[in-house]
Design an enzyme around this catalytic site. Sequence first.
Site: not given
Ligand code: F6P
Length: 344
Positions: A81, A139
């Site tokens: 991200r 989504d």
């Molecule tokens: O968007 C994919 C996802 O797995 C979501 O379902 C979840 O809320 C989020 O990413 C978790 O993110 P991270 O791996 O950064 O904790």
Amino acid sequence: MSNVKCQRIAILTSGGDAPGMNAAIRAVVLAAHHYHIEVIGFFHGYNGLICAESISEAKPIGLGHVKSIIHRGGTFLKSARCEQMRTEEGLKKAAETLTEKAIDALVVVGGDGSFTGLLALKNYWQGQLIGIPGTIDNDLDGTDFTIGFATAVNTGIEAIDKIRDTADAFERIFLIELMGRHSGHITFNVGIACGAEKVLSFENFSLAEQQQQLETLAAEIKMAQQNRHSSYIIVIAENLWPGGAFELAKELKELAEIECTACVLGHIQRGGSPVPKDRLLATKMGVAAVQAIVAGENHIMIAEKNSATCYIPLEQAIQHRKVVSKQLIDAQNNILALTAQNQY
Ligand code: F6P
């Protein structure tokens, strides 16, 4: 539409990885080869564009790189991200890199956050911007399915089928938390497919009266359990109950002496070999992305509607979160959920 031939595509994967991202990269590389277009892979999501002076962040990707990846989860381009894509400085830097490397089109495989960054780039860079929907959350509006969703649902079902054996053996209540960020696509699909006695998600549950909701839930569990000795599985969407499944289990115990075992499936749902449906979806979308570039399309997300590949403006894809099918919600709420009247 432009008539200038695209010579070089950049590709990156961004945000939460999803099973099938590798299959999408492979399809883009194979299709690009077919149309005599070079592919540059940027590593670590948009960070690869922003830090591209490090040579490890940008590499030409050829057929050899994608030979044995269609069945692998994760993404060999890595993902991340990238907060900098929300800043003018980050967007300018990404645009500079694309210009310096003589890129004509950028393909991003990711979810809504990734596409927000992609769309923002249009004010800083004139090349073609193409999104391929890759997220387990399903989504994104405008496409029936996103890459990774089918595998995540399958993983959730396999896990809960196993939990069911223990739940049956011990006549126990389980409270199982599923991913999906703020959407209930995974929760409803997994819940229904594994015959959950109760599905709790954003689409059928509101926290407006939290204490009252807790009391109603406790009463429902007690009633449903009165005349039967068997398992009871509740699936719950992550981010729904403050503190998650463990906190809800604790509150049910304190309020009504209900013993329930909480289990958070978590990142197990993001990994694993993509199921055939995701491999095929990713492959169709990867090929369609390159064909869209060749046709001069811009600012679009590749989508699939009623089994046909189509293009959706990026703005539309991120404007609204795609809603869970009303048919699924109604069926679970009104017919499938275990109630005092419905003791199967
Ligand atoms: O968007 C994919 C996802 O797995 C979501 O379902 C979840 O809320 C989020 O990413 C978790 O993110 P991270 O791996 O950064 O904790």
